[in-house]
Design an enzyme around this catalytic site. Structure first.
Site, mmCIF file in Angstrom:
data_model
loop_
_atom_site.group_PDB
_atom_site.id
_atom_site.type_symbol
_atom_site.label_atom_id
_atom_site.label_comp_id
_atom_site.label_asym_id
_atom_site.label_seq_id
_atom_site.Cartn_x
_atom_site.Cartn_y
_atom_site.Cartn_z
ATOM 1 N N LYS A 54 34.326 25.727 78.821
ATOM 2 C CA LYS A 54 33.338 24.814 79.424
ATOM 3 C C LYS A 54 33.627 24.640 80.911
ATOM 4 O O LYS A 54 32.724 24.677 81.750
ATOM 5 C CB LYS A 54 33.361 23.451 78.701
ATOM 6 C CG LYS A 54 32.741 23.533 77.315
ATOM 7 C CD LYS A 54 33.048 22.339 76.437
ATOM 8 C CE LYS A 54 32.574 22.638 75.003
ATOM 9 N NZ LYS A 54 32.962 21.631 74.022
ATOM 10 N N GLN A 98 36.224 16.147 74.047
ATOM 11 C CA GLN A 98 36.349 17.256 73.103
ATOM 12 C C GLN A 98 36.821 16.738 71.745
ATOM 13 O O GLN A 98 37.820 16.024 71.652
ATOM 14 C CB GLN A 98 37.344 18.297 73.653
ATOM 15 C CG GLN A 98 37.464 19.543 72.802
ATOM 16 C CD GLN A 98 36.152 20.332 72.722
ATOM 17 O OE1 GLN A 98 35.516 20.600 73.722
ATOM 18 N NE2 GLN A 98 35.753 20.709 71.510
ATOM 19 N N ASP A 121 26.544 15.830 75.538
ATOM 20 C CA ASP A 121 26.680 16.416 74.201
ATOM 21 C C ASP A 121 25.579 15.899 73.276
ATOM 22 O O ASP A 121 25.360 16.431 72.197
ATOM 23 C CB ASP A 121 28.045 16.020 73.597
ATOM 24 C CG ASP A 121 28.949 17.215 73.384
ATOM 25 O OD1 ASP A 121 28.460 18.349 73.483
ATOM 26 O OD2 ASP A 121 30.145 16.998 73.109
#
Ligand code: NAP
Length: 302
Positions: A54, A98, A121
């Site tokens: 990412k 994460q 997200d």
């Protein structure tokens, strides 16, 4: 005739080129640089590799990006404070924690603490609700489902009026992609059926699908005879079924299989995504897309 292979790798590369241009234009017009922070708690090897990928993508697109590594014994309160700090940092437009995070921390509490306007997200209940309402309400789309929709659209499949069957009803793939495809609008407007372990006759539903999206996590669950000739098949499943030695590095690498028997299915489907190289490369790309969108909104650009 063998199916067209929908390459997520190629489509993701195309979208990243578009995002690179958008990022440069945004910087030139408004001085705003998309900012992304990825927060990693602990050193889980899979999480480290996801976060690294990412950050690499963010760097390549010209973002302002921070990788914030925290020890796995960080307290819930300290992690919350860290999230609040980034919520209030005007240089940051996207915050990603994460997952998974250590068990002593309430994951829900952390995800719900992220400012919904920076929730790239798209896990915050407010954004899940906005997605359900659809239209202009949906600020972000969750990354994997958004990537699936892009693959279908860019592969040239008509979605309006199409029978879409989604195998799986998870909160990260099945439910959101079903929601996306049933919205009124471009790349959607489909008739959607969601099937799961409680479904009586999986085969008969799959056979009706003009667009079949499979996210069950069961290797080769969907048999080739379940596929309607000419259908678009999107295989989201990533199943580790063993290990092999990489010819490139000489090191062991996992053998991955999808939820669809690709070799047999490609003789029947009209188009199909491979595993790996299908949905996978799209997920990080859509995270970058959400971050650019967030930065644009903060700059007053729609
Ligand atoms: P999940 O949370 O385990 O959900 C799986 C869903 O499939 C559940 O709704 C389950 O039904 C359904 N299911 C399982 N076995 C079934 C069967 N035999 N018949 C019918 N339905 C069945 O998984 P997920 O997180 O959605 O992920 C699914 C797959 O996609 C995994 O392989 C995962 O690794 C992969 N994935 C890939 C990406 C990517 O970027 N490429 C991203 C996310 C996930 P019930 O609800 O009834 O249990």
């Amino acid at each position: 005739m063998a199916a067209r292979i929908i390459s997520g790798t190629e489509i993701a590369a195309q979208i990243r080129e578009e995002l690179k241009k958008e990022t440069a234009e945004l910087k030139e017009k408004s001085g705003v640089v998309p900012g992304l922070v990825t927060i990693l708690v602990g050193k889980n090897p899979a999480s480290v590799s996801y976060v690294t990928a990412k950050q690499k993508a963010a760097h390549e697109l010209g973002f302002y990006s921070i990788q914030d590594d925290q020890p796995d014994d960080i307290s819930e309160e300290s992690l919350l404070q860290l999230v609040y700090r980034y919520n209030n940092d005007s240089k940051i437009h996207g915050i990603l924690v994460q997952l998974p995070i250590p068990k002593h921390i309430d994951e829900k509490k952390i995800l719900n603490a992220i400012d919904p306007d920076k929730d790239v997200d798209c896990f915050h209940p407010i954004n899940v609700g906005r997605l359900m309402i659809g239209g202009d309400e949906a600020r972000f789309l969750p990354c994997t489902p958004a990537g699936i929709q892009e693959l279908i659209v860019r592969a040239g499949f008509e979605t309006s009026g199409a029978e879409v069957v989604v195998v799986g009803r998870s909160n990260i793939v099945g439910k959101p992609i079903a929601n996306i495809m049933l919205q009124k609008g471009r790349g959607a407007n489909s008739t959607v059926t969601v099937v799961h372990t409680g479904t009586k006759d999986l085969e008969s539903h799959c056979k009706r699908a003009d667009i079949l999206i499979v996210a069950a996590g069961v290797p080769h669950l969907v048999k080739p005879e379940w596929i309607k000739p000419g259908a678009c098949v999107i295989d989201v499943g990533v199943n580790r079924v063993g290990e092999k030695i990489s010819e490139k590095t000489g090191k062991p690498v996992p053998i991955l299989k999808g939820d669809v028997d690709f070799d047999a299915a490609k003789e029947i489907a009209g188009a199909i995504t491979p595993v790996p190289g299908g949905v996978g490369p799209m997920t990080i790309t859509m995270l970058m897309k959400n971050t650019v969108k967030s930065a644009k909104i903060s700059a007053g650009i729609k």
